[in-house]
Scaffold this active site. Structure first.
Site, PDB file in Angstrom:
ATOM      1  N   GLU A   1      -8.616  -6.715   4.506  1.00  0.00           N
ATOM      2  CA  GLU A   1      -7.879  -7.819   3.864  1.00  0.00           C
ATOM      3  C   GLU A   1      -7.148  -8.693   4.893  1.00  0.00           C
ATOM      4  O   GLU A   1      -7.019  -9.900   4.701  1.00  0.00           O
ATOM      5  CB  GLU A   1      -6.916  -7.253   2.806  1.00  0.00           C
ATOM      6  CG  GLU A   1      -7.705  -6.745   1.597  1.00  0.00           C
ATOM      7  CD  GLU A   1      -6.973  -5.763   0.690  1.00  0.00           C
ATOM      8  OE1 GLU A   1      -5.718  -5.704   0.746  1.00  0.00           O
ATOM      9  OE2 GLU A   1      -7.656  -5.047  -0.070  1.00  0.00           O
TER      10      GLU A   1
ATOM     11  N   TYR B   1       0.796  -1.243   0.000  1.00  0.00           N
ATOM     12  CA  TYR B   1       0.000   0.000   0.000  1.00  0.00           C
ATOM     13  C   TYR B   1       0.827   1.292   0.000  1.00  0.00           C
ATOM     14  O   TYR B   1       0.526   2.206  -0.776  1.00  0.00           O
ATOM     15  CB  TYR B   1      -1.030  -0.020   1.140  1.00  0.00           C
ATOM     16  CG  TYR B   1      -2.243  -0.833   0.752  1.00  0.00           C
ATOM     17  CD1 TYR B   1      -3.344  -0.227   0.151  1.00  0.00           C
ATOM     18  CD2 TYR B   1      -2.271  -2.213   0.921  1.00  0.00           C
ATOM     19  CE1 TYR B   1      -4.435  -0.975  -0.252  1.00  0.00           C
ATOM     20  CE2 TYR B   1      -3.347  -2.966   0.518  1.00  0.00           C
ATOM     21  CZ  TYR B   1      -4.431  -2.349  -0.064  1.00  0.00           C
ATOM     22  OH  TYR B   1      -5.521  -3.093  -0.480  1.00  0.00           O
TER      23      TYR B   1
HETATM   24  C1  HEM Z   1      -7.864  -4.582  -8.497  1.00  0.00           C
HETATM   25  C2  HEM Z   1      -8.726  -0.511  -6.043  1.00  0.00           C
HETATM   26  C3  HEM Z   1      -4.448  -0.922  -3.808  1.00  0.00           C
HETATM   27  C4  HEM Z   1      -3.316  -4.543  -6.809  1.00  0.00           C
HETATM   28  C5  HEM Z   1      -8.460  -3.454  -8.003  1.00  0.00           C
HETATM   29  C6  HEM Z   1      -9.772  -3.000  -8.394  1.00  0.00           C
HETATM   30  C7  HEM Z   1     -10.012  -1.860  -7.716  1.00  0.00           C
HETATM   31  C8  HEM Z   1      -8.849  -1.577  -6.890  1.00  0.00           C
HETATM   32  C9  HEM Z   1     -11.271  -1.026  -7.790  1.00  0.00           C
HETATM   33  C10 HEM Z   1     -10.703  -3.708  -9.386  1.00  0.00           C
HETATM   34  C11 HEM Z   1     -11.539  -4.677  -8.589  1.00  0.00           C
HETATM   35  C12 HEM Z   1     -12.349  -5.627  -9.433  1.00  0.00           C
HETATM   36  O1  HEM Z   1     -11.870  -6.063 -10.469  1.00  0.00           O
HETATM   37  O2  HEM Z   1     -13.459  -5.965  -9.015  1.00  0.00           O
HETATM   38  C13 HEM Z   1      -7.649  -0.280  -5.208  1.00  0.00           C
HETATM   39  C14 HEM Z   1      -7.558   0.811  -4.254  1.00  0.00           C
HETATM   40  C15 HEM Z   1      -6.350   0.699  -3.623  1.00  0.00           C
HETATM   41  C16 HEM Z   1      -5.688  -0.460  -4.200  1.00  0.00           C
HETATM   42  C17 HEM Z   1      -8.648   1.847  -4.012  1.00  0.00           C
HETATM   43  C18 HEM Z   1      -5.747   1.561  -2.558  1.00  0.00           C
HETATM   44  C19 HEM Z   1      -6.408   2.115  -1.566  1.00  0.00           C
HETATM   45  C20 HEM Z   1      -3.769  -1.945  -4.428  1.00  0.00           C
HETATM   46  C21 HEM Z   1      -2.434  -2.365  -4.077  1.00  0.00           C
HETATM   47  C22 HEM Z   1      -2.104  -3.376  -4.934  1.00  0.00           C
HETATM   48  C23 HEM Z   1      -3.247  -3.592  -5.809  1.00  0.00           C
HETATM   49  C24 HEM Z   1      -1.587  -1.784  -2.946  1.00  0.00           C
HETATM   50  C25 HEM Z   1      -0.812  -4.166  -4.990  1.00  0.00           C
HETATM   51  C26 HEM Z   1       0.290  -3.711  -5.391  1.00  0.00           C
HETATM   52  C27 HEM Z   1      -4.448  -4.832  -7.550  1.00  0.00           C
HETATM   53  C28 HEM Z   1      -4.509  -5.872  -8.569  1.00  0.00           C
HETATM   54  C29 HEM Z   1      -5.822  -5.888  -9.044  1.00  0.00           C
HETATM   55  C30 HEM Z   1      -6.529  -4.865  -8.317  1.00  0.00           C
HETATM   56  C31 HEM Z   1      -3.346  -6.762  -9.004  1.00  0.00           C
HETATM   57  C32 HEM Z   1      -6.445  -6.821 -10.118  1.00  0.00           C
HETATM   58  C33 HEM Z   1      -6.635  -6.172 -11.422  1.00  0.00           C
HETATM   59  C34 HEM Z   1      -5.477  -6.267 -12.368  1.00  0.00           C
HETATM   60  O3  HEM Z   1      -4.612  -7.140 -12.235  1.00  0.00           O
HETATM   61  O4  HEM Z   1      -5.451  -5.468 -13.312  1.00  0.00           O
HETATM   62  N1  HEM Z   1      -7.927  -2.582  -7.090  1.00  0.00           N
HETATM   63  N2  HEM Z   1      -6.501  -1.018  -5.147  1.00  0.00           N
HETATM   64  N3  HEM Z   1      -4.229  -2.708  -5.469  1.00  0.00           N
HETATM   65  N4  HEM Z   1      -5.680  -4.251  -7.428  1.00  0.00           N
HETATM   66 FE1  HEM Z   1      -6.093  -2.691  -6.236  1.00  0.00          FE
END
Ligand code: HEM
Length: 403
Positions: free
Chosen positions: A137, A95
């Protein structure tokens, strides 16, 4: 707690950020992968190319910011994303990396408009939003690990059986390599598959719905071979019975409510049939008296999966009604007349098919976006209230709006 000043800066800058949202997050991803190439092992490269994840992350950070003084209002959405993060192996230590990079991208794109005051306010707000995700989480990791047969991260599985379901969909029956127990799951949940196809530098992760009822000694996923799909092509063409892949524990909140005995309508388009198979089989095993209307739409009979199984369930369970809709039936389909509707599902037909489901049925649907939009609209026109309608997008969720 954030101060009133910080909250008012955040709220007043959201519209500006929304205008530049995609630009900021595109730059954010460039910086993120330049500095932390190891994160390419987690992110979906196809989503990056299509810009889908950019919009999802941008929308969700801004939507969370709008609700910064009452984050509990968006808890259901945080949980939905939390399920996905947990199943991908996103950890608390990721994060701060994401937060710092996001602020830097804001600064670059907004230039002089990004004053220290604004950046500091966003730094604080991101911290609060990130803490909400980290907390949710953490509980999910603990829960995944503490279940009988559960585990926290990735575990090796062996392909016990590979079964062709249609010209484009193949099922994989997966059993743990360690020979131990596997966690039960709720109908509608998914697993993340982690593979590293030969010649590729990074691991690739994809979510697939579990397509059978829980309680067996295997997990079954049924994968559509996507054109240019790195993981689906690898699974279809290279992975054979006896080969190993890694899975994270079942996750997701698009689940069948088995505490209810109300009639249920399961609607699917294409490979969206997979969670519906799990729901149908679960009802047949656990709630055999429950009334089900199963409606499946496919392009034609050659790409339609599980047709025989569903027909058999409907033939042997008088409370299960099944309908097949083929958009463009082949000559063979026509000769065998194995469908109830030719063409796309339209309102009048749907009204008729749903007549037996009754007025208090719950609706679950999944499929390509145009299918989902049409179904959602039809159900609204038929007067089905929102709380009885449950659906899931495959791929990044559209936004983090409070409904
Ligand atoms: C997917 C938001 C932090 C890695 C997503 C999705 C959202 C989101 C809205 C799409 C969910 C869906 O497909 O239903 C956020 C927010 C964050 C955050 C608001 C911070 C407050 C992180 C962090 C990581 C991360 C720290 C790791 C480095 C991913 C990955 C996906 C994902 C790998 C799957 C989509 C892809 O591979 O393109 N996140 N995220 N996220 N997030 Fe986050």
């Amino acid at each position: 707690m954030l101060s009133k000043e910080t909250i008012s800066i955040i709220k007043s800058t959201v519209p500006v950020l929304e205008v530049h949202g995609t630009k900021i997050t595109t730059r954010f991803y460039q910086l993120l992968f330049e500095r932390h190439p190891e994160l390419l092992n987690i992110f979906n490269h196809a989503n990056q190319k299509q810009g889908r994840q950019q919009t999802a992350l941008a929308n969700s950070v801004y939507a969370a910011a709008v609700h910064i003084d009452q984050l509990e209002a968006i808890l259901p959405v945080v949980k939905q994303i939390g399920h996905k993060h947990r199943s991908l192996g996103v950890k608390a230590e990721h994060y701060p990396i994401v937060g710092e990079t996001l602020l830097e991208a804001m600064k670059e794109v907004l230039e002089d408009a990004a004053t220290d005051e604004i950046l500091n306010a966003w730094g604080e707000a991101y911290g609060v939003i990130a803490d909400a995700f980290i907390g949710v989480e953490k509980e999910m990791y603990e829960e995944a690990e503490s279940q009988v047969g559960g585990w926290a991260d990735f575990r090796e599985f062996v392909i016990a059986k590979k079964v062709v379901e249609s010209d484009v969909i193949t099922s994989f029956y997966l059993q743990p390599f360690d020979g131990g127990e596997i966690a039960t799951y709720e109908a509608g949940q998914y697993v993340t598959v982690r593979v590293q196809p030969e010649g590729l530098e990074h691991t690739h992760l994809r979510q697939y719905s579990l397509s059978d009822a829980s309680g067996n000694d295997y997990y079954r996923i049924s994968v559509k071979h996507e054109n240019d799909g790195v993981v689906s092509t690898y699974l279809h063409e290279k992975m054979e019975e006896g080969d190993k892949l890694e899975l994270s524990a079942p996750a997701g909140d698009f689940v069948l409510d088995t505490s209810s005995e109300k009639p249920v309508v399961l609607l699917s388009g294409g490979v969206g049939v997979t969670p519906m198979m799990s729901m149908l089989n679960t009802i047949v095993y656990e709630q055999p008296a429950r009334k089900v209307t199963f409606i499946h739409a496919a392009q034609n009979g050659s790409v339609q999966a599980f047709g025989e199984h569903v027909a058999e369930v409907a033939a042997t369970h008088k409370n299960v009604n099944s309908y097949v809709c083929l958009a463009e039936p082949t000559e063979d389909d026509i000769a065998r007349s194995k469908y109830d509707l030719q063409g796309l599902i339209e309102l009048g037909w749907l009204r008729g098919a749903l007549a037996e489901a009754g007025d208090d049925a719950d609706y679950y649907f999944c499929g390509p976006v145009p299918f989902m939009k049409a179904i959602k609209q039809h159900l609204a026109e038929l007067g089905v209230s929102d709380e009885r309608v449950h659906y899931e997008f495959f791929g990044p969720a559209a936004s983090l709006e409070v409904e």
